[in-house]
Design a protein around this motif. Structure first.
Motif, PDB file in Angstrom:
ATOM      1  N   ASP A   5     -17.640 -19.154  10.573  1.00  0.00           N
ATOM      2  CA  ASP A   5     -16.382 -18.517  10.955  1.00  0.00           C
ATOM      3  C   ASP A   5     -15.758 -19.245  12.150  1.00  0.00           C
ATOM      4  O   ASP A   5     -14.534 -19.407  12.237  1.00  0.00           O
ATOM      5  CB  ASP A   5     -16.610 -17.042  11.301  1.00  0.00           C
ATOM      6  CG  ASP A   5     -16.944 -16.218  10.062  1.00  0.00           C
ATOM      7  OD1 ASP A   5     -16.695 -16.719   8.946  1.00  0.00           O
ATOM      8  OD2 ASP A   5     -17.459 -15.101  10.203  1.00  0.00           O
ATOM      9  N   TYR A   7     -16.135 -22.420  12.898  1.00  0.00           N
ATOM     10  CA  TYR A   7     -15.591 -23.714  12.457  1.00  0.00           C
ATOM     11  C   TYR A   7     -14.236 -23.523  11.788  1.00  0.00           C
ATOM     12  O   TYR A   7     -13.316 -24.325  11.983  1.00  0.00           O
ATOM     13  CB  TYR A   7     -16.566 -24.394  11.507  1.00  0.00           C
ATOM     14  CG  TYR A   7     -17.875 -24.784  12.154  1.00  0.00           C
ATOM     15  CD1 TYR A   7     -17.908 -25.302  13.449  1.00  0.00           C
ATOM     16  CD2 TYR A   7     -19.092 -24.641  11.473  1.00  0.00           C
ATOM     17  CE1 TYR A   7     -19.103 -25.659  14.043  1.00  0.00           C
ATOM     18  CE2 TYR A   7     -20.284 -24.996  12.062  1.00  0.00           C
ATOM     19  CZ  TYR A   7     -20.299 -25.498  13.348  1.00  0.00           C
ATOM     20  OH  TYR A   7     -21.471 -25.857  13.930  1.00  0.00           O
ATOM     21  N   TYR A   8     -14.123 -22.458  10.963  1.00  0.00           N
ATOM     22  CA  TYR A   8     -12.820 -22.181  10.350  1.00  0.00           C
ATOM     23  C   TYR A   8     -11.759 -21.910  11.420  1.00  0.00           C
ATOM     24  O   TYR A   8     -10.614 -22.356  11.316  1.00  0.00           O
ATOM     25  CB  TYR A   8     -12.927 -20.981   9.408  1.00  0.00           C
ATOM     26  CG  TYR A   8     -13.510 -21.295   8.062  1.00  0.00           C
ATOM     27  CD1 TYR A   8     -12.859 -22.159   7.183  1.00  0.00           C
ATOM     28  CD2 TYR A   8     -14.709 -20.730   7.649  1.00  0.00           C
ATOM     29  CE1 TYR A   8     -13.393 -22.449   5.936  1.00  0.00           C
ATOM     30  CE2 TYR A   8     -15.257 -21.019   6.393  1.00  0.00           C
ATOM     31  CZ  TYR A   8     -14.588 -21.881   5.548  1.00  0.00           C
ATOM     32  OH  TYR A   8     -15.115 -22.160   4.318  1.00  0.00           O
ATOM     33  N   ARG A   9     -12.158 -21.164  12.462  1.00  0.00           N
ATOM     34  CA  ARG A   9     -11.197 -20.811  13.510  1.00  0.00           C
ATOM     35  C   ARG A   9     -10.768 -22.051  14.288  1.00  0.00           C
ATOM     36  O   ARG A   9      -9.606 -22.153  14.702  1.00  0.00           O
ATOM     37  CB  ARG A   9     -11.821 -19.778  14.445  1.00  0.00           C
ATOM     38  CG  ARG A   9     -10.919 -19.379  15.602  1.00  0.00           C
ATOM     39  CD  ARG A   9     -11.357 -18.095  16.253  1.00  0.00           C
ATOM     40  NE  ARG A   9     -11.223 -16.952  15.344  1.00  0.00           N
ATOM     41  CZ  ARG A   9     -11.457 -15.690  15.707  1.00  0.00           C
ATOM     42  NH1 ARG A   9     -11.820 -15.420  16.955  1.00  0.00           N
ATOM     43  NH2 ARG A   9     -11.340 -14.723  14.829  1.00  0.00           N
ATOM     44  N   LEU A  13      -8.051 -21.844  10.298  1.00  0.00           N
ATOM     45  CA  LEU A  13      -8.093 -21.380   8.918  1.00  0.00           C
ATOM     46  C   LEU A  13      -8.828 -20.049   8.817  1.00  0.00           C
ATOM     47  O   LEU A  13      -9.626 -19.682   9.694  1.00  0.00           O
ATOM     48  CB  LEU A  13      -8.804 -22.409   8.031  1.00  0.00           C
ATOM     49  CG  LEU A  13      -8.151 -23.794   7.934  1.00  0.00           C
ATOM     50  CD1 LEU A  13      -9.086 -24.748   7.216  1.00  0.00           C
ATOM     51  CD2 LEU A  13      -6.819 -23.712   7.207  1.00  0.00           C
ATOM     52  N   GLU A  14      -8.563 -19.344   7.722  1.00  0.00           N
ATOM     53  CA  GLU A  14      -9.296 -18.132   7.430  1.00  0.00           C
ATOM     54  C   GLU A  14     -10.612 -18.508   6.742  1.00  0.00           C
ATOM     55  O   GLU A  14     -10.677 -19.504   6.000  1.00  0.00           O
ATOM     56  CB  GLU A  14      -8.482 -17.221   6.507  1.00  0.00           C
ATOM     57  CG  GLU A  14      -7.230 -16.653   7.145  1.00  0.00           C
ATOM     58  CD  GLU A  14      -7.554 -15.695   8.284  1.00  0.00           C
ATOM     59  OE1 GLU A  14      -8.632 -15.055   8.216  1.00  0.00           O
ATOM     60  OE2 GLU A  14      -6.763 -15.592   9.224  1.00  0.00           O
ATOM     61  N   PRO A  15     -11.688 -17.730   6.965  1.00  0.00           N
ATOM     62  CA  PRO A  15     -12.962 -18.025   6.286  1.00  0.00           C
ATOM     63  C   PRO A  15     -12.780 -18.066   4.774  1.00  0.00           C
ATOM     64  O   PRO A  15     -12.056 -17.269   4.188  1.00  0.00           O
ATOM     65  CB  PRO A  15     -13.855 -16.857   6.717  1.00  0.00           C
ATOM     66  CG  PRO A  15     -13.288 -16.411   8.028  1.00  0.00           C
ATOM     67  CD  PRO A  15     -11.808 -16.608   7.917  1.00  0.00           C
ATOM     68  N   ALA A  17     -11.531 -20.795   3.211  1.00  0.00           N
ATOM     69  CA  ALA A  17     -10.466 -21.737   2.839  1.00  0.00           C
ATOM     70  C   ALA A  17     -11.038 -22.874   2.013  1.00  0.00           C
ATOM     71  O   ALA A  17     -12.201 -23.250   2.161  1.00  0.00           O
ATOM     72  CB  ALA A  17      -9.776 -22.279   4.092  1.00  0.00           C
ATOM     73  N   GLU A  21      -7.762 -27.480   1.936  1.00  0.00           N
ATOM     74  CA  GLU A  21      -7.125 -26.894   3.113  1.00  0.00           C
ATOM     75  C   GLU A  21      -7.828 -27.339   4.394  1.00  0.00           C
ATOM     76  O   GLU A  21      -7.194 -27.560   5.426  1.00  0.00           O
ATOM     77  CB  GLU A  21      -7.144 -25.372   3.000  1.00  0.00           C
ATOM     78  CG  GLU A  21      -6.244 -24.822   1.894  1.00  0.00           C
ATOM     79  CD  GLU A  21      -6.402 -23.319   1.693  1.00  0.00           C
ATOM     80  OE1 GLU A  21      -5.421 -22.660   1.348  1.00  0.00           O
ATOM     81  OE2 GLU A  21      -7.532 -22.813   1.883  1.00  0.00           O
ATOM     82  N   VAL A  22      -9.159 -27.481   4.334  1.00  0.00           N
ATOM     83  CA  VAL A  22      -9.926 -27.947   5.491  1.00  0.00           C
ATOM     84  C   VAL A  22      -9.490 -29.363   5.871  1.00  0.00           C
ATOM     85  O   VAL A  22      -9.229 -29.666   7.042  1.00  0.00           O
ATOM     86  CB  VAL A  22     -11.435 -27.894   5.192  1.00  0.00           C
ATOM     87  CG1 VAL A  22     -12.229 -28.628   6.280  1.00  0.00           C
ATOM     88  CG2 VAL A  22     -11.910 -26.451   5.096  1.00  0.00           C
ATOM     89  N   ARG A  60     -15.043 -29.986  10.718  1.00  0.00           N
ATOM     90  CA  ARG A  60     -14.812 -30.501   9.366  1.00  0.00           C
ATOM     91  C   ARG A  60     -16.122 -30.914   8.694  1.00  0.00           C
ATOM     92  O   ARG A  60     -16.366 -30.597   7.535  1.00  0.00           O
ATOM     93  CB  ARG A  60     -13.861 -31.700   9.410  1.00  0.00           C
ATOM     94  CG  ARG A  60     -13.515 -32.229   8.013  1.00  0.00           C
ATOM     95  CD  ARG A  60     -12.700 -33.468   8.035  1.00  0.00           C
ATOM     96  NE  ARG A  60     -13.468 -34.590   8.560  1.00  0.00           N
ATOM     97  CZ  ARG A  60     -13.175 -35.862   8.335  1.00  0.00           C
ATOM     98  NH1 ARG A  60     -12.122 -36.180   7.610  1.00  0.00           N
ATOM     99  NH2 ARG A  60     -13.892 -36.828   8.852  1.00  0.00           N
ATOM    100  N   LEU A  63     -18.178 -27.821   7.615  1.00  0.00           N
ATOM    101  CA  LEU A  63     -17.588 -27.118   6.469  1.00  0.00           C
ATOM    102  C   LEU A  63     -17.698 -27.947   5.198  1.00  0.00           C
ATOM    103  O   LEU A  63     -17.971 -27.410   4.115  1.00  0.00           O
ATOM    104  CB  LEU A  63     -16.125 -26.784   6.763  1.00  0.00           C
ATOM    105  CG  LEU A  63     -15.902 -25.743   7.865  1.00  0.00           C
ATOM    106  CD1 LEU A  63     -14.424 -25.567   8.158  1.00  0.00           C
ATOM    107  CD2 LEU A  63     -16.523 -24.396   7.465  1.00  0.00           C
TER     108      LEU A  63
END
Length: 267
Positions: A5, A7-9, A13-15, A17, A21-22, A60, A63
């Motif tokens: 979560d 890393y997305y933030r 990005l929202e979890p 994604a 999108e990443v 990145r 993820l």
């Protein structure tokens, strides 16, 4: 908050994604925080930008690694029931269903590692001398240069979005109508090039050679021309402002003899 979560933030990005999108979020944020876009005389911002780049790289990679692991086949459970016996003999039992073979990397060995080898090369590598009547062996292709000379190249209308052309020689090239939005053109040589009608939206042109370049009608909104040499350049009709607000970074740029968008010549 879990690591994923977080890393997305970091990438905004929202979890959950997608990988696409990443990658897109990573490219956008790296463009914004690239140290080359930060003034060299501000060490505090330079350090902050470098730390931000490290965070973006880690987010990145983590993820992408997570998505790769999600696509791998599940490992067989140790408590699972044994597979049914095959009627074939044990020597003919088929290999496991998931089997990934990776050949060992060949290790470079010198043919002259011993005194015997020093006296006579290995038989496997021995080549008898060619007779004069035989044709010479074909020449091996020379390695391709990392930054080939593209001077005078016709790239009219080419799609070069987000391309890294830093340090390339594109002098006198035809780039009329080309799309160079978000391209990284740090220290590129575009002397005498034709960029009329080109899209240079948010392009990075730090310390670029733009002497005598044709930028008539080009879109320069958001472009960074800090330290660039625009001596003798023609910018008639180029888009550089939005509602009378200058949207091009020209810190330290040289504009001697350049024709400005309104037709005046800079002195």
């Amino acid at each position: 908050m879990s690591d994923l979560d977080r890393y997305y933030r970091v990438l905004g990005l929202e979890p959950g994604a997608s990988l696409e999108e990443v990658n897109q979020a990573y490219r956008d944020l790296v463009f914004i925080w690239h140290p080359d876009r930060i003034p060299k005389d501000n060490p505090r911002l330079q350090e902050k930008a470098q730390e931000k780049i490290k965070e973006l790289n880690q987010a990145r990679e983590q993820l992408r690694s997570q998505r790769t692991n999600d696509k791998l086949p599940p490992k067989p459970s140790s408590t699972a029931s044994p597979p049914p016996r095959s009627s074939q003999p044990a020597s003919q039992t088929p290999p496991p269903r998931y089997y990934y073979y990776q050949p060992p990397r060949p290790q470079a060995q010198s043919p002259y590692t011993s005194s015997q080898s020093a006296r006579q090369p290995p038989k496997s590598d021995y080549q008898p001398p060619r007779q004069p009547s035989q044709s010479p062996p074909p020449r091996s292709a020379s390695p391709r240069p990392q930054n080939p000379d593209l001077s005078g190249t016709n790239l009219s209308g080419a799609d070069l979005r987000e391309r890294d052309l830093a340090g390339r020689n594109l002098s006198h090239a035809d780039l009329s109508g080309a799309n160079l939005s978000d391209a990284f053109l740090h220290r590129i040589n575009l002397s005498g090039a034709n960029l009329s009608g080109a899209n240079l939206f948010r392009a990075n042109l730090l310390e670029a050679d733009l002497t005598n370049v044709n930028l008539q009608g080009a879109n320069l909104i958001g472009a960074d021309l800090s330290g660039a040499d625009l001596s003798g350049a023609d910018l008639q009709g180029a888009r550089i402002a939005v509602s009378d607000r200058l949207m091009v970074k020209l810190t330290g740029a040289r504009l001697t003899g350049a024709t400005m968008p309104d037709g005046t010549v800079h002195t």
